[in-house]
Structures are given as structure tokens and as C-alpha cells.
Design an enzyme around this catalytic site. Structure first.
Site, PDB file in Angstrom:
ATOM      1  N   GLY B 308       0.873  -1.169   0.000  1.00 44.61           N
ATOM      2  CA  GLY B 308       0.000   0.000   0.000  1.00 44.61           C
ATOM      3  C   GLY B 308       0.902   1.208   0.000  1.00 44.61           C
ATOM      4  O   GLY B 308       2.132   1.080  -0.103  1.00 44.61           O
ATOM      5  N   ASP B 309       0.314   2.378   0.105  1.00 41.14           N
ATOM      6  CA  ASP B 309       1.092   3.615   0.089  1.00 41.14           C
ATOM      7  C   ASP B 309       2.060   3.645  -1.108  1.00 41.14           C
ATOM      8  O   ASP B 309       1.631   3.574  -2.222  1.00 41.14           O
ATOM      9  CB  ASP B 309       1.817   3.823   1.426  1.00 41.14           C
ATOM     10  CG  ASP B 309       0.839   4.087   2.583  1.00 41.14           C
ATOM     11  OD1 ASP B 309      -0.380   3.959   2.371  1.00 41.14           O
ATOM     12  OD2 ASP B 309       1.289   4.405   3.672  1.00 41.14           O
ATOM     13  N   HIS B 310       3.367   3.676  -0.802  1.00 42.29           N
ATOM     14  CA  HIS B 310       4.338   3.861  -1.901  1.00 42.29           C
ATOM     15  C   HIS B 310       4.712   2.528  -2.519  1.00 42.29           C
ATOM     16  O   HIS B 310       5.880   2.176  -2.600  1.00 42.29           O
ATOM     17  CB  HIS B 310       5.578   4.578  -1.369  1.00 42.29           C
ATOM     18  CG  HIS B 310       5.252   5.806  -0.601  1.00 42.29           C
ATOM     19  ND1 HIS B 310       4.776   5.755   0.688  1.00 42.29           N
ATOM     20  CD2 HIS B 310       5.284   7.110  -0.939  1.00 42.29           C
ATOM     21  CE1 HIS B 310       4.540   6.977   1.118  1.00 42.29           C
ATOM     22  NE2 HIS B 310       4.828   7.827   0.157  1.00 42.29           N
TER      23      HIS B 310
END
Lengths: 717, 717
Positions: B308-310
Site C-alpha cells: 500500500g502507500d508507496h
């Protein structure tokens, strides 16, 4: 009743009934129908005599002797998925053996096509063979899909076939002759001449129609399989293909006709080749029909045509129609749209043949012909108030209809109202808005009142949400024009137009498909709206996936449709605007018909008037000086008619015009004839209605009308 | 409770609470979160220490000093309709000024593009100018639409921005560094080394994640404008463009990124250029991430990544993922689909971070975190029963969550059940059908459990009718495989596959779009079904307008969709078949979600099981030895799960397999682990349920379960 404007279907043996109806209905003309004839007594009653004549099925003996001149057609077989075991196609498996027989007289390798529908490639003729109704694929790809496009003779003239099956007739099947062949042409002219000589009592020859029926294809079980009222399939023949090649410099093939099984439905944007084919036939048909009409005139009779049946190529709104020289057109009027389709034809006189047709499918013991007729008449009446036809009539078996006394009374009322329109309007124009409303689609003028239909007055699930808008317009106080994208490209937008309506499903000719990727089209409309025009979109207006968006004029409409490609973009949560000019008279939820999904507010300033399940069903927007309206669908109803009327006046920035000759109660409509000083209030329901009529100059009239009643009044009273 | 498999978000000041939860939840690891830190006391509690680390936002001072290394992005301005008076575009009008600033350091005439969206043409750079946020069109076509695609610096790292805004933080905005630049790369490695040296107590470095966030774009008002969890927008920079050109021999332009405003959503079939861009970044990211991971290992710590995120470019189901050398992946599990998305990753260990996140959007006074968690856990539990993750955990502020004692109890129950799965399954496989189920779309394996989503667990109107089928599958006894059209082209269909599912809207990558015009694809599937395979279509399966039909495999599905082009063809009137294996357990009307319209019976032998408004919602068909099933849509529900389960067994011709470890009551599911001799009955509702479990060999068990209860039993009892 006043005698005039009424054509009655006569029938030998019904002489007394006819005499009775001459009085009660004010009949001034009598006609025969397919299956009936007129006795000498009827011919001698002093009425005008209409005689139906369908030239291409008139001389069945000659047709039987000249089978090479039977009309033909290209058909596409049911598809076959090829497996190691299955490699044969029974080409007639989907078709009615009484209607068609494959034409094996031609070089089938030249005229037929076997197509690999998985690749779209035509199978080399060496890779298939034919025997006894079966095409065998000698070389084929496993699990590919194949079809056979084959030329077939039409061995049962389709209208006759339909009537025959509907009435359980036992008479010999009629063959349709193809007058493209000069020997058939000459013979048909001779038949006409003989017929004219033998019918001295006939005043008016009612051609039903000329030569080629619309596409009507029955299935194996002898039931209707498909109907395209606008089709040109029956015009094909090896000779026509040769002549076409000579005229246009290229040759059409089977695929140009079967068209992947879509048979050039008018719902598609037509190919240039198909447009050529249409024009090619229109020219020929107008020319040859003119010879027939001239001959009728030479015999001192009038010639009229039935707008239906074998009308392929006559195109009453087409370029060549006036060349035929007809005295009138008669058409079947099943609603307001078809009434206007007849009434608006540029010709001296018109006649509406109302439904129901006097056939046993409606006139049977326990049947309800009045119930059948009532809603039709209400729709037709609205249209007639805007633009009347010259005459009315019916068709079929009078002997059947006369068994329903309530129906006879009902028609008396219809005839009274019909004649009343003429008596009060005196041929003048009704009051109307100061601006025109244009329906924009790919076809334009040639398909005036002929959009969104597979056959006239036939309900269809892909149509009713759009044709409903036209049905509403048929009785609203607007001049209606049908314009095409080509019109806009070539001539821009006529300044007399106040509102353009674009209605239809995505990719169809009715919404316009790839025309919406044409910069000239979109920028012309944008400019026109920006300067004050109104644009109303219904369903998938301006829809074509181009440069990242579907509705190309979302900037005008105020809404866009999410197909998935921008699902990542959050959609604005909208709160519907509760009060708006457009929605003022609503009492119930709006019926959008099939409706739409995932229509979202695309422009910050757009106002959404109705939302369901996150989808904007009704929205309004401003664009420069102009306005846009979006409606998710608009089946015909009284409420939707009022909604559309308001939407048009709002889009045109002419809200105040709504209130001239306006019935506050939407169930009643008002039509005014300023030149005669008469106006009429019409109750479009079967219940009593109270209303207030807003006239001009702040005058108003309180009124109560019985169910279905129409009342004429004087403006100066 | 047994200690293990539980990662708790710690927070300085919560030492006693942590000690309590170590007992009650069996916590064995503690982590920090964005916004929290761990005190020395916590670090000394003897728990494993997870430390979150987001390298690209770690050293904000250095980032501020090197603004040229901020991450960048291509954005497309709001469109402008040009009029004589309006010729300027405020390029940031649609965007959040705190998030982006146009990059004018580059030669904007080279890197930016002004596009005429009416024609699709790029405007010559001499025809526009830029100053102070405004592009002025010096030459433009009246009433054409224009957009500006511009390179912008990202001046607020988007996850940090989201957290900041959600929590009303006041701390300095974090800038995201672009490690494509070697100086930034070297600095980040140095930051990591320093960090590792300074965190001797850290056992596990939890990268959140590596370098480039998914596409998260906020609007002018600082609200989310669009989110594409699968996007690669943040990977762009002038250097990346140059390196790409060197590697692939051609240069990408702004249009390759903004993509007409669709930003390469995975809902589209990707362009070859975009696939190259994805691979280009995956290679780089895997290589550089490996350097980071190696360094962590060198310090004797484990390295895990947050899925998730980056995560852009890490692609856990991609070709380069294994090169990174991670020890585990942790992901947010919001439902069964996301649970399986984590659980099925080919890696040593996995961890699910369950929802809700301990943030004030859920944990506020009067909030209902248990009500939030309950349905999520029920969905996740089904998935874990099929394929568990190694560990569970939560994130956010423990101090917030601890104010809800009922939530603390609720998590105790979840932890008990979670650990129970491991204790009973002992890492063995659950009982499952003898055949695999394949999900066929354009993306295949790389988007395993990542279809029909704009962001994980986020409801979307264009998605829920399809992702629902995956949600059902997440807990059903089938091996699931995600396959692409390329797989079929290159390798045919794996014989272990028993059923293929194709689900999605027309033209999307999920249904497949133009892949369905590929003869190899359709003939391979036809052959495979003909030999006994099962094919299930949901929504617009196999849809592509080609050779006259939309559903290319209507011959297998038994149904076709009417778009208007064959409206002339009469549709068969069908009477739904009342009794069928597939519909046996239905109690209510089926919920098809968005559903479909105008689906009609296309094959004579097809059986229609459900019709609404003339549209076939559910139909079954035979094709050779195989079978086809059509479903108009399938949002997740217990009833739909049973329906899909039955449809799969029926399509595979393996109906009898349904009845092994089968709960007669669909509200209960049963999962059996033959190798450990244990099986579990799970109540997926909050009400008490009675059921009969059909085991194997005609054994059956009557059972009553409390709401949400799961009961493990011994097969031999």
C-alpha cells in the site's frame, strides 16, 4: 354528418351498411382492401371509388411463368461454430421455407459469400461447396464461427403472406415481381393499363405501394423473425447489382446487404456504400413509379400511394419523391408520430388510415376494438391539431367491424372530431412558439418522424424511451425539423432554430456515433448554444468515446456518463434542486423508461433536478448565452409531455411563451388558430378534467371537459 | 491468550495498556505508525519491534535543500472551451496548491503539452505561452476544447498529506524524494544506514513502502479528487523519461501519462507504451529496493514492506518482486478480496493490518468501531479460512482505540479466532474442489485480487457488481488463478482449470475489450469449453462489437445483449426455468447490483433462470461437453456467494462436489483441513443459525451457531 374526408373500406354484401355509414360517418369514398372487393352496387352508390392496387403481385400467373423475375433478397444463415464433427450449414434453418428459396440459378460462388465471422474474412470459394440447402465447409478453422450469405428468391410476397397467415386464407401464394427487369417492367405497365381500362368506376388508384416491400423476414415456424420498416433488402437482384456497378463504379457484395447480420438497420450510421444503394434505388423507383402514375393520370384518375408496405425507395421525405407526381399519400396512423409522418409529407394531400385495421386479430368475439382505438385516437388527435391530414379512413373487413356497434359509435365521434379540426382551422396554421425545434441525428430530413423505430407504432425496448419525446412533440406547439450532422457541416445551424434535441443510445445513428468526433459538428453546436441556442440531450446524447470522454458536449449538457475509465475520479455529491421551471407541473416521479446509469454532474454550474441511485436523471446547465438540458429517457406520457414542453421553452430562454394557449392542467391541451379566431381544448384522458386555459393578454378561462372531449371555442367570446 | 502472530500499534505513554493487551490479545510485536513513536519502556518490553520507515519522506531538511529531487507528476488541467473572449487556462484550477506546483524549471515547451481535445492534436508550442500559472492560447480554434498537460512537483507527500488532513496535524509538510536521481538515491541509502544504526532495538523494518505512492490527487479544496491505487504517475521525472528513452528506444510524452484525462486507469486495456513504463519502473524499483533490503539484512534485521502507500512498481505479483528479497509483506485487509490479495503473495510470510485504522474518523465519541469492524472481520475470516496470512495487526493511535472497551473485547475475539485458524490448520491446505477457477481479464496474474477496484476495499458504483464475485470467491473452496488473454494466446488453457470467469463492463480491461476480437482467444476458449470446460460471464462478458455481435461468446453463454443494431430482430419470449441446481438455495430475489438491460436468449437451447423487464439476468447453456453461465451482476452477499458456488460446480459439471463439507444453511460455511483432521463451521451472520453440515461419505452434522461464531471440530468425532 357532413359528407367528406372519410374513406371507408367496402366489401361486397355490405351495401346497406355502407349506405348507413355514409350518413353516420359522412363517408365520401369507398375502397377495397387486400382480400375484399367492391360489388357493382357499391360502385354505383355515388361515392368516390378508391381501388387498391399492388402491381408487383397483381398477375400471379405471369409471375409463375417467369420465376427468374421474382424478387430476391440476401439472407445470412444462422452462424455455425465449426468443430471436427460439424462443418455444414443448413442455410435455411432460420428462415421460412414458404417465403424464401435459395437462388441457385446464379453462379453461387460469385453471388454468395461464406464468411468467417471470427476473423471477418471471406472464405475462398474453393473452400466450400453447396448441395441441397447445405453449405459444407471443406476448409475451416476449428471453433471459428461461419455464416453463409446467400441470394434467395422471395416466393411469397410478404404483406400478402402476413395477411394470409393472420386471416388463415387458403388462396394461392402471391409471388412478388421485380420490376428492375425490363420484361417485368413492361409486363407490369401492361397489367396496369389493362387494369385501368377494366376499372372505369375507379376514381383513385391507391398503390399499395409500388414495388419493394420493407424488410419482413419470417422464421422457420412461419412467425415474424425480423422487421425493418426502412429496409431496402428486396431491391436486390443480379441485374440491380450490375446496374449499380455501372452507375457507381464499384460492385456491392452480399456483405453490403447482410451487414454482419444487422442488415443495415437505420439504427446504425450508414456506410457510404449503403447510402449509394439507397439513392440508386430511389432514382429507379421514382422514375418507374412516375410511368405508372402518368398512366393513371392519362386515364383521368388520381394516383395515391400507401406509405407502407412496398414503399422501399419511395422515401416521401427523399430527394426523388416529388418526381413521382402523386396526388396524395395515405398512411397508417397508429400514434402521433406516424400521424405527423404522414401529415408533414410535402405533397398536395394526405390521408390517415387509422388503427385498428378491421382484421380478426382485433375484431373477434370478446375483443375490445374501442379500447384498442381510444388511446390511439387520443395520440393521433394531438398531432392532427398541429398538422392535419386531408382525409381519414380505415381498412380491412367492414363486415367484421360492423359487428361492434359501440365501435361504430366510437368512429362516429372520431369522424366528428376529425372534421371539426378542418372546419375550425380552415387550413390555417395553429399558434406556435416563435422558434423551431430541431431533432438532430445522422439521417436528418429523410427520416422525418421515422426515428427510433423498427416499424411504425411498434413498441420496442430500445426505442420507447426516445420515440416518446417525438410522440410528445407531435402535439406540442412547435415547428419541428429533422436535421442531420451533414446539414450542420454544410449549412451550419438555421437561425430559426431555437432548440436542438439529440436523443438516442450510444453509437446509434439517433444519437450520432462518430459524428460527435467531428470538430466541425461540436464546435458549430457549441458556438450556436453559446450565442443563445438551447440543446436538449436524451439518453446518450453526443455520445462517442473520444479524447477521454463519452458525452462530447458535456460542457453544454452539464453531465457526463461514467463507463469505467474515469471511475477513479470522485463524483460530486449533488443535492437535487427542488424548484425549477422545468419541473413545476410534476405530480409523480418522472418515468425515464429504460433510463441511464452513472450519469454525473460534469460542470460545476450545472443544476441537477433529479437523481436516482447516484445517477442524474434530469439536469440543466448554462453555456454562454445558451442552455442545456439532460434527460435520461422520455417515454410518452402526459407528464413527460409537459416536462419536455417546459424543457424546450426553458432551453430556448423563452419561458414566458409557454403560457400562451396553455392549459394549467397538463391532462388538457389547447390549440389555437389565430387566423380563424378559433381554439380548442382537448382532454387527453378518459376522465373528466377541470382546467384553466391561459390565453393571451392575461385572459383566462375556467373549463371542465368530459373524458376524451374536445371543445372548440371562439377567441373573441 | 497464546502469544504470537499479533502486531500492535504502540504509542509512547500507553505502556500499561500495551502490557495489558500483550496478555489479552497475545501480542508479540509492537509497531509505530505515522504520527506515533515508541518509548524506551515499550522498546524494552521484550516484544518484537516493528519500525515503520518511509525513506522518501524521512529527511525533510535535505529534501527542502534539494527541491530538484522532489517527486513529480504529469497533470492535465481542467478543459477550456475557447471563445473569442476566453483563451486562458488556469492550469492549477482543479488541483490542490498545497500538493502540487507546476515544474517550470524544465523547458516547458518540451515537457508540457497543450492538446486540442476536440481534434486530439497537440498544439504547436509556438501557439501558446505560460506565465504565473496561466497558459494563454495564442492561436486556437473557436469552440474547441483545450487542456494543458504539465509537469508538476509534488510538494506534499500524499499519504502524509492524507494523514495530516485527517488528523488536523500542524507539523511541517513532508516532501517526497525521487530516488531516480542518483544523488537522492545515495542520500536515501545514507539515511537508511544512519537510521538502522540508530534503531538497535528494531527487529523488523516495515517499509511503508518504498518510493512512489499510488496516484492520489486532491482538488482545489484539499479534498480527494481522484485515487488510482494502481497508478505509476509519481514515478515520472525528466530523468526517468531520458532513461526510459535509452532503454526502450522511444520517448514518452505528457500524453502517455495524462492519457486524455484517464491517467492509464487499470480499467483500460493498457497501451504497449504504458506496459513498457510499468516494467521500466518495476525493474528500477526492485533493484534499488533490494539495496535497501540488503542493508537492513546487513544490520541483522528483517525487512518487510507495506503493500500500500508507496508500493508503485513493487507489484507483489510481478516479475521483479522476488528480486527485492523481502522477508514478508504486510497489507491492509478490508475484506476478503484484500485479505487474499495479501495472503496469496508468493513470499515467506504475510501479515494483515485489519480495519478500522485507529484514527479519529472512526474512533470518535459516539463512533461505533465494533460495528465498523464486524462485517469486515466476517469477510476477512472467510478468506483466512482458505489461505491465512501469517500475522495480524492494527495501525494508528492505540490511545484512541483503548477508549472503546467493547472494541478491545471484540479484538480479543478476533485474535482468538485468527490464531485458532493457525492452530487447527497447522499450515495445511483446506479441502477444495478438484479443479481450479480462473479469473480471465486483460491483466491476469499481476492483478491477482486487484480487479474492479479504484482503491482497495473502496466501494465504487462501476465496481461492486463485479468485485462481489471475487469477494465470494475469496472464501469459497476453490483454487483461484488470475489469467490474461496473453496467457491463453501463449500457453492455451491449463488443464487444471475447470471454470473460467469473465466479469466486467463492456470495453474495460476486466471484461477484455478488443481481446475478444482475437480469433485465437475465442477459438481457444470455445474448444476448451466444448471439451468440458465451464465458462461464467458476469455483466458484459466477452463484450466487443465485432462482426455484428457484442458478446463474442454468446454461443457459450447462451445470451446476447441488444445495443440497438439488431433491435429489428424479434427476441424470444422466455419463461424462466423454475428449478435448477444453481438456484436451489435462493430465498430472496437475486441482487444483480447495477445489473444489465436487454440481455436476451441467443441460443435456442439456453435455459433462462431469471428475467426482469425482458432482460435475462441469469441463464445457463450447454456447449459441446461444456457449460456456460450468464449472470447480470454479482454484488457480494451470502445468497450471491451460494449462487456463485453452485454456478461454478454446475459449470464444471461437478455438482456432486458441492456437497462435501457443505452447510445446508448458506449463512454458515464450512472449511475442512483433511491433513489435520479438523474442520470449522463459521456463522457469517450476527444471528444464531441452525444448519446441517454435509461432510464426506454421507455423514452429516446438525449444528447451531451463535452470531458470528466459528466452531472447530474433529472429523473423526
Amino acid at each position: 354528418m357532413d359528407k367528406g374526408r372519410f374513406t371507408l373500406p367496402g366489401e361486397t354484401g355490405m351495401e346497406e351498411v355502407i349506405a348507413d355509414l355514409v350518413e353516420r360517418w359522412g363517408v365520401d369514398a369507398v375502397r377495397d382492401s387486400d382480400g375484399t372487393s367492391l360489388s357493382q352496387d357499391i360502385l354505383d352508390m355515388g361515392l368516390q371509388i378508391y381501388s387498391t392496387l399492388c402491381l408487383v403481385r397483381e398477375d400471379n400467373e405471369w409471375a409463375k411463368q417467369h420465376p427468374q423475375y421474382r424478387q430476391q433478397i440476401y439472407l445470412m444463415s444462422a452462424p455455425l461454430i465449426v468443430t471436427s464433427k460439424v462443418k455444414t450449414i443448413d442455410i435455411m434453418a432460420d428462415f421460412f421455407a414458404d417465403q424464401f428459396v435459395p437462388n441457385t440459378d446464379v453462379d453461387i460462388k460469385k453471388y454468395w459469400q461464406v464468411v468467417n465471422r471470427t476473423t471477418g474474412e471471406i472464405v475462398p470459394s474453393a473452400h466450400w461447396s453447396y448441395a441441397e440447402g447445405i453449405v459444407t465447409l471443406e476448409q475451416a478453422e476449428q471453433f471459428h464461427k461461419y455464416t453463409v450469405s446467400f441470394l434467395a428468391y422471395q416466393i411469397w410476397e410478404p404483406v400478402s403472406m402476413y395477411n394470409h397467415i393472420t386471416n388463415n386464407w387458403t388462396e394461392e401464394h402471391r409471388l412478388p415481381l421485380d420490376v428492375r427487369y425490363s420484361e417485368a417492367q413492361e409486363h407490369v405497365l401492361k397489367v396496369l393499363k389493362d387494369w385501368l381500362a377494366k376499372h372505369p368506376k375507379t376514381d383513385i388508384v391507391r398503390f399499395t405501394t409500388f414495388f419493394y416491400n420493407f424488410d419482413l423476414i419470417f422464421n422457420k415456424e412461419g412467425k415474424e423473425k425480423q422487421v425493418n420498416w426502412f429496409g431496402y433488402l428486396s431491391c436486390v437482384s443480379p441485374l440491380a447489382l450490375d446496374q449499380f456497378e455501372q452507375a457507381y463504379g464499384y460492385r456491392l457484395t452480399a456483405e453490403d446487404f447482410v451487414d454482419q447480420g444487422r442488415y443495415n438497420t437505420p439504427f446504425k450510421n450508414p456506410t457510404p456504400r449503403y447510402l449509394d444503394w439507397m439513392e440508386f434505388n430511389q432514382k429507379f423507383i421514382a422514375g418507374y413509379a412516375k410511368q405508372c402514375v402518368d398512366m393513371v393520370h392519362d386515364f383521368g384518375k388520381k394516383a395515391i400511394m400507401f406509405f407502407g408496405d412496398h414503399w422501399a425507395g419511395t422515401e416521401p421525405y427523399g430527394k426523388y419523391f416529388s418526381e413521382i407526381g402523386l396526388d396524395a399519400v395515405v398512411g397508417a396512423a397508429g400514434d402521433g408520430v406516424t400521424t405527423r409522418m404522414i401529415a408533414d409529407i410535402p405533397i398536395k394531400d394526405t390521408e390517415a388510415r387509422f388503427y385498428p385495421y378491421f382484421f380478426p386479430d382485433v375484431f373477434f368475439e370478446g375483443g375490445d376494438p374501442v379500447g384498442e382505438s381510444m388511446p390511439i385516437w387520443i395520440k393521433c388527435r394531438r398531432a392532427l391539431m398541429r398538422k392535419s391530414v386531408g382525409r381519414m379512413g380505415y381498412g380491412g373487413y367492414l363486415s367484421l367491424a360492423y359487428q361492434f356497434p359501440d365501435f361504430i359509435d366510437h368512429v362516429t365521434e372520431i369522424a366528428t372530431q376529425f372534421k371539426g379540426i378542418h372546419a375550425n382551422a380552415e387550413g390555417t396554421q395553429p399558434y406556435k412558439a416563435s422558434f423551431k425545434v430541431a431533432i438532430l441525428n445522422t439521417w436528418g430530413y429523410i427520416r422525418s418522424w421515422q426515428t427510433h423505430q423498427v416499424a411504425h407504432s411498434l413498441w420496442n425496448q430500445r426505442c420507447y424511451s426516445y420515440i416518446g419525446a417525438l410522440e410528445s412533440l407531435a402535439g406540442l406547439p412547435f415547428d419541428i425539423e429533422f436535421i442531420s450532422f451533414d446539414d450542420i457541416r454544410q449549412h451550419g445551424i438555421d437561425p430559426s432554430i431555437g432548440v436542438i434535441i439529440n436523443a438516442g443510445d450510444v453509437h446509434t445513428s439517433w444519437s450520432g456515433g462518430d459524428h460527435w468526433s467531428d470538430p466541425k459538428v461540436v464546435s458549430s453546436i457549441r458556438e450556436w448554444v453559446h450565442q443563445g441556442g438551447g440543446f436538449i440531450g436524451i439518453g446518450d446524447p453526443t455520445a462517442y468515446e473520444h479524447q477521454g470522454v463519452l458525452f462530447q458536449l458535456a460542457d453544454i449538457l452539464g453531465v457526463q456518463k461514467e463507463m469505467g475509465f474515469t471511475a477513479s475520479v470522485n463524483k460530486p455529491k449533488v443535492t437535487p434542486v427542488k424548484e425549477h421551471f422545468i419541473t413545476e407541473d410534476l405530480e409523480d416521479d418522472i418515468d425515464y423508461g429504460e433510463g441511464m446509469t452513472m450519469i454525473y454532474q460534469a460542470e460545476a454550474g450545472a443544476e441537477v433536478l433529479d437523481v436516482h441511485h447516484n445517477s442524474c436523471n434530469l439536469a440543466v446547465n448554462s453555456f454562454g448565452q445558451g442552455r442545456g438540458v439532460y434527460i435520461a429517457g422520455l417515454p410518452y406520457s402526459i407528464q413527460n409531455t409537459r416536462l419536455l414542453s417546459r424543457a424546450i421553452f426553458w432551453a430556448a430562454h423563452q419561458e414566458e411563451q409557454l403560457y400562451s394557449w396553455f392549459s394549467v392542467n397538463p391532462n388538457v391541451e389547447c390549440h389555437a388558430y389565430p387566423e380563424t379566431g378559433r381554439y380548442c381544448a382537448v382532454n387527453n384522458t378518459s376522465e373528466t378534467q377541470k382546467t384553466t386555459i391561459l390565453m393571451e393578454n392575461d385572459l383566462r378561462l375556467e373549463l371542465e371537459l368530459n373524458g376524451m372531449e374536445s371543445v372548440w371555442m371562439d377567441m373573441n367570446m
